[in-house]
Design an enzyme around this catalytic site. Structure first.
Site, mmCIF file in Angstrom:
data_model
loop_
_atom_site.group_PDB
_atom_site.id
_atom_site.type_symbol
_atom_site.label_atom_id
_atom_site.label_comp_id
_atom_site.label_asym_id
_atom_site.label_seq_id
_atom_site.Cartn_x
_atom_site.Cartn_y
_atom_site.Cartn_z
ATOM 1 N N HIS A 61 0.864 -1.182 0.000
ATOM 2 C CA HIS A 61 0.000 0.000 0.000
ATOM 3 C C HIS A 61 0.905 1.238 0.000
ATOM 4 C CE1 HIS A 61 1.049 -0.531 4.185
ATOM 5 N NE2 HIS A 61 0.387 0.542 4.581
ATOM 6 N N HIS A 63 1.176 3.906 2.211
ATOM 7 C CA HIS A 63 1.594 4.655 3.386
ATOM 8 C C HIS A 63 3.113 4.816 3.296
ATOM 9 C CE1 HIS A 63 -2.196 3.809 6.020
ATOM 10 N NE2 HIS A 63 -2.281 4.938 5.349
ATOM 11 N N ASP A 65 5.660 4.631 5.125
ATOM 12 C CA ASP A 65 6.657 3.678 5.634
ATOM 13 C C ASP A 65 6.824 2.450 4.730
ATOM 14 O OD1 ASP A 65 4.059 3.062 6.516
ATOM 15 O OD2 ASP A 65 4.745 1.988 8.286
ATOM 16 N N HIS A 66 6.023 2.371 3.674
ATOM 17 C CA HIS A 66 6.154 1.249 2.741
ATOM 18 C C HIS A 66 6.645 1.668 1.355
ATOM 19 C CE1 HIS A 66 4.286 -1.749 5.451
ATOM 20 N NE2 HIS A 66 3.873 -0.621 6.026
ATOM 21 N N HIS A 141 -6.980 -2.773 5.784
ATOM 22 C CA HIS A 141 -6.287 -1.654 6.427
ATOM 23 C C HIS A 141 -7.141 -0.399 6.220
ATOM 24 C CE1 HIS A 141 -2.930 0.125 8.384
ATOM 25 N NE2 HIS A 141 -2.394 0.723 7.345
ATOM 26 N N ASP A 210 0.060 -4.589 7.739
ATOM 27 C CA ASP A 210 -0.874 -3.461 7.783
ATOM 28 C C ASP A 210 -2.310 -3.889 7.527
ATOM 29 O OD1 ASP A 210 1.833 -2.398 7.573
ATOM 30 O OD2 ASP A 210 0.842 -0.450 7.551
ATOM 31 N N HIS A 269 7.067 -5.684 11.486
ATOM 32 C CA HIS A 269 6.306 -4.426 11.504
ATOM 33 C C HIS A 269 5.908 -4.025 12.929
ATOM 34 C CE1 HIS A 269 3.407 -1.309 10.239
ATOM 35 N NE2 HIS A 269 4.027 -1.331 9.086
#
Lengths: 306, 306
Positions: A61, A63, A65-66, A141, A210, A269
């Site tokens: 996805h 976000h 942090d990814h 998520h 997530d 994570h």
């Protein structure tokens, strides 16, 4: 066999001793990266790898942090004079998000190919590697997010009796064993099943992060040899936070691993607030024994049985 | 006094033992960050600091290694429940670039204020801190790029004779010494120069990276207490590369430091190919003796004389 390296185990933000969660998978000379957060290229280099030969980057996805490490990763590939195209796979919006991030990485010496996941029953294969199937599946998520299963199929044993019974000339045997379909000189179409026994158990690697637990995850990771799963929180009192932020506790991950009958689960994570994940392992292992609280750089090689 | 921490010393890409070049400056409770590459937030945390209280982020330019860490830094500030507005300063295009990067960091609990540098004679000050002046100046890279000088002014010594001669009541003395202009009860406007001696030597910190040497840099960093300057290459045969990529060798930086008569120079922004910067230090010090080949996390406190 499949080489697996969990480059980082953090969620939300990178930290000095915990890089963001991302997975490097290598099979048959191809490298696949899942997720690319800020610092993933550092973690990769720490493990002794180069970003240059990565063939595919899959995103769960968008976000930060990814995906926040993507511009830097692309530039580092470019600085290494990569010219081979790079395939990016991810949820809808992929091209829009990547193009926005490329505001700071506009010039690259290689092409980017985009594959936006369309539905929930897609399988992605790379050229000349039909036996390695990447299967994204929706998770739950607060934005559109996918898990990934990677299946390596294994053909049946070569069956000399069957080959002879089907009157297949020996010169075709090795090509058939590799899965090739052959137009023989006598005009016949010869398929691998004419010389092979029943398909044997292959390998199954799953990566899920997530998300809240879902039945669909259990179904998609069913029987996996290795299930890499988020465990954002270990503390008992964090369940409300997990529900609110659409993440999971160690125990919810373990329940899924148990239901799915996987061989082994690696937790990852972790919340930055989770200082010592191992502290919560005994309680987790009561639910699913073969749980590992991963550290950055954890590696393994998945091998066929026998 | 000014606290200075060079968070990283790398150029182009972050590496396991060398984060990207970025500078943290602290004065009077305010924190100013110059540049924010991939991993800068990790380097910050490694030094024991939090991103939350950063008041200003200044960008030299918009190559990824100087701004790719911004989305993550903003989110980390947001996760720390920051609500104070954040000031961003940078060359033209600031708002466009930041908004593109915020595709992956759209929701923040604080406002962002943009200050795009307009000319070459601007001075930026923060509220209630007129004595601390941030002065950007153009350098010569392959895209629009600025260096930054930070000047901390120091008022003159309190001069009792002068105060008495000017007939200034004692109750105003401490406010005047702090630089306040006072409307006195008798209707007079009293200014600090009526009680102070001549302005004393202040502090001057300069940060210059991603540029060829220029006369303007020498002029702008003239007499600096600390000159932090890029030294992309140490090897003699890299001068052509430096010219082509619009960077500098250690020796070019040292020539500028010498011409500018700075107190000390810290080299930074090393090429990833430069494994051991110290190797080239003796030759550099022959040009400018007080040269340091910085390592990540190098800190100092600049103090007024006496």
């Amino acid at each position: 066999m499949i080489d697996v390296c969990l480059l980082g185990t953090g969620g939300m933000m990178p930290m000095p001793n915990r890089y963001l969660t991302a997975l490097l998978v290598r099979y048959n000379g191809k490298s696949i990266l899942i997720d690319c957060g800020e610092g993933t290229q550092i973690a990769l280099r720490k493990g002794g790898w180069s970003p240059k030969p990565i063939d595919v980057i899959c995103f769960t996805h968008y976000h930060a942090d990814h995906i926040s490490g993507l511009p830097g990763m692309l530039l580092t590939m470019g600085n290494a004079e990569r010219t081979e195209p790079l395939l990016l796979v991810g949820p809808k919006g992929l091209e829009r998000v990547v193009k926005a991030l490329r505001t700071i990485a506009p010039e690259l010496p290689f092409e980017i190919e985009y594959h936006e996941i369309q539905g929930d029953d897609e399988e992605i294969t790379l050229p000349d590697m039909k036996e390695f199937r990447i299967k994204p599946f929706k998770v739950n998520h607060n934005i559109l997010c996918y898990g990934y299963s990677m299946h390596l199929d294994r053909v049946g044993k070569f069956d000399v009796e069957r080959a002879k019974a089907n009157n297949i000339e020996m010169k075709y045997w090795s090509r058939l064993q590799k899965g090739e379909i052959i137009e023989a000189e006598d005009g016949r179409t010869i398929t691998p099943d004419m010389v092979l026994g029943e398909q044997r158990k292959g390998l199954h690697l799953a990566y899920v992060t997530d998300t809240r637990p879902t039945d669909s995850i259990v179904e998609n990771v069913s029987g996996a040899d290795l299930f890499i799963c988020e465990g954002m929180y270990g503390e008992d009192d964090k369940i409300e936070k997990a529900v609110k932020n659409k993440h999971m506790t160690f125990y919810e991950a373990a329940e899924m691993a148990k239901r799915a009958g996987v061989e082994q689960m690696w937790l990852t994570h972790y919340s930055p607030s989770l200082v010592n994940p191992k502290e919560f392992l005994p309680k987790t292992q009561k639910i699913f024994k073969n749980t590992i609280a991963s550290k950055d750089g954890r590696t393994t090689t998945l091998k066929f049985e026998e």
